[in-house]
Design a protein around this motif. Structure first.
Motif, PDB file in Angstrom:
ATOM      1  N   GLY A  56     163.189 120.516  73.702  1.00  0.00           N
ATOM      2  CA  GLY A  56     163.856 119.357  74.292  1.00  0.00           C
ATOM      3  C   GLY A  56     163.357 119.008  75.678  1.00  0.00           C
ATOM      4  N   PRO A  57     163.401 119.971  76.614  1.00  0.00           N
ATOM      5  CA  PRO A  57     162.945 119.661  77.972  1.00  0.00           C
ATOM      6  C   PRO A  57     161.441 119.450  78.094  1.00  0.00           C
ATOM      7  N   SER A  58     160.662 119.937  77.122  1.00  0.00           N
ATOM      8  CA  SER A  58     159.211 119.795  77.213  1.00  0.00           C
ATOM      9  C   SER A  58     158.696 118.721  76.255  1.00  0.00           C
ATOM     10  N   ASP A  59     158.521 119.050  75.004  1.00  0.00           N
ATOM     11  CA  ASP A  59     157.885 118.129  74.059  1.00  0.00           C
ATOM     12  C   ASP A  59     158.690 116.853  73.834  1.00  0.00           C
ATOM     13  N   ALA A  60     159.989 116.980  73.599  1.00  0.00           N
ATOM     14  CA  ALA A  60     160.801 115.785  73.343  1.00  0.00           C
ATOM     15  C   ALA A  60     160.820 114.871  74.559  1.00  0.00           C
ATOM     16  N   THR A  61     160.902 115.474  75.740  1.00  0.00           N
ATOM     17  CA  THR A  61     160.889 114.695  76.967  1.00  0.00           C
ATOM     18  C   THR A  61     159.539 114.008  77.168  1.00  0.00           C
ATOM     19  N   SER A 148     161.436 102.934  67.611  1.00  0.00           N
ATOM     20  CA  SER A 148     162.156 103.061  68.873  1.00  0.00           C
ATOM     21  C   SER A 148     162.024 104.464  69.434  1.00  0.00           C
ATOM     22  N   ALA A 149     162.221 104.593  70.743  1.00  0.00           N
ATOM     23  CA  ALA A 149     162.113 105.897  71.395  1.00  0.00           C
ATOM     24  C   ALA A 149     163.141 106.878  70.834  1.00  0.00           C
ATOM     25  N   GLU A 150     164.362 106.424  70.633  1.00  0.00           N
ATOM     26  CA  GLU A 150     165.398 107.310  70.114  1.00  0.00           C
ATOM     27  C   GLU A 150     165.043 107.840  68.734  1.00  0.00           C
ATOM     28  N   ARG A 151     164.604 106.952  67.854  1.00  0.00           N
ATOM     29  CA  ARG A 151     164.245 107.388  66.505  1.00  0.00           C
ATOM     30  C   ARG A 151     163.013 108.281  66.541  1.00  0.00           C
ATOM     31  N   ALA A 152     162.069 107.977  67.436  1.00  0.00           N
ATOM     32  CA  ALA A 152     160.848 108.770  67.535  1.00  0.00           C
ATOM     33  C   ALA A 152     161.165 110.195  67.974  1.00  0.00           C
ATOM     34  N   VAL A 153     161.987 110.335  69.009  1.00  0.00           N
ATOM     35  CA  VAL A 153     162.336 111.666  69.501  1.00  0.00           C
ATOM     36  C   VAL A 153     163.111 112.443  68.438  1.00  0.00           C
ATOM     37  N   ALA A 154     164.083 111.808  67.821  1.00  0.00           N
ATOM     38  CA  ALA A 154     164.876 112.478  66.789  1.00  0.00           C
ATOM     39  C   ALA A 154     164.003 112.896  65.608  1.00  0.00           C
ATOM     40  N   SER A 155     163.070 112.038  65.216  1.00  0.00           N
ATOM     41  CA  SER A 155     162.185 112.356  64.096  1.00  0.00           C
ATOM     42  C   SER A 155     161.308 113.556  64.413  1.00  0.00           C
ATOM     43  N   ASP A 156     160.778 113.590  65.643  1.00  0.00           N
ATOM     44  CA  ASP A 156     159.903 114.703  66.011  1.00  0.00           C
ATOM     45  C   ASP A 156     160.688 116.007  66.124  1.00  0.00           C
ATOM     46  N   LEU A 157     161.916 115.935  66.625  1.00  0.00           N
ATOM     47  CA  LEU A 157     162.751 117.130  66.689  1.00  0.00           C
ATOM     48  C   LEU A 157     163.116 117.622  65.290  1.00  0.00           C
TER      49      LEU A 157
END
Length: 229
Positions: A56-61, A148-157
């Motif tokens: 979360g603090p590294s890759d997702a950020t 979107s950024a939100e969907r992109a971050v959630a998808s990668d997580l």
């Protein structure tokens, strides 16, 4: 791009069939297994801890920051994010895996999706101005395809979690049915971590899970390994 098209892109990029090499990684789990420091009971807690304090603090950020900067045409910030993320990866095998999977993702995305944003980032990679960490490459590809950024971050997580759980199955720490329960249980953590990643700034980038770094370092020197990390 329509909302449905963006959804389909995010599903394609987070699918284990997408040949980025992301699913050849155990994300440190094999090191834990070799040290007999993990079992079926503690597996969900380790996944949650890695999401909250490492990914979360590294890759997702980094993904969120790169996505935002690319949409704004701020390529100098993209470069800074990419370099900072690589510097935050302390273990050699983790750093190498991040750039290897990032370059593979970008290469396949060029052929699959194309577009000027992806091409511009590819030029930065070939000019050796950026290391091409997987999370940054993902951020650029998602931004370039209208996700979107939100969907992109959630998808990668989710992709990270699915890869982690897949590694657990191959290491015989869980089975296929319980693996699906673990993924569902991780949904609330993914939601929490996504929201936090979207509001961080560059100075906040960097996780801290010392035990995971130790396990990764031990794994790098192991005589036999099933996974790249």
């Amino acid at each position: 791009m329509s909302g449905l098209d963006a959804l389909l892109v995010s599903l394609q990029l987070s699918d284990s069939a997408f040949p980025s090499g992301f699913y050849t990684l155990s994300h440190g789990l094999e090191g834990y297994a070799q040290a007999k420091a993990i079992d079926a009971e503690s597996l969900p807690r380790l996944l949650a801890d890695l999401l909250r304090h490492s990914v979360g603090p590294s890759d997702a950020t980094a993904l969120a920051l790169a996505h935002r900067a690319a949409l704004g045409g701020d390529w100098e910030t993209v470069i800074a994010v990419d370099r900072r993320l690589q510097a935050a990866k302390l273990n050699r095998e983790v750093s190498v895996a991040a750039t290897r999977t990032g370059q593979q993702m970008l290469d396949v995305a060029q052929e699959t999706f194309g577009g000027p944003m992806i091409a511009h980032y590819w030029n930065l990679v070939t000019a050796k101005r950026v290391p091409c960490c997987q999370a940054v490459a993902a951020g650029i590809v998602y931004a370039g395809t209208g996700v979107s950024a939100e969907r992109a971050v959630a998808s990668d997580l989710f992709a990270f979690s699915a890869s982690f759980v897949g590694a657990a199955m191959r290491l015989r720490l869980t089975d296929h049915r319980i693996a699906q329960v673990l993924l569902r249980q991780a949904a609330d953590v993914i939601t929490e971590v996504t929201a936090e990643a979207l509001v961080r700034e560059l100075a906040d980038l960097g996780g801290c899970v010392p035990i995971a770094d130790v396990m990764s370092g031990m794994h790098e020197r192991a005589e036999a390994r099933l996974f790249a990390t």
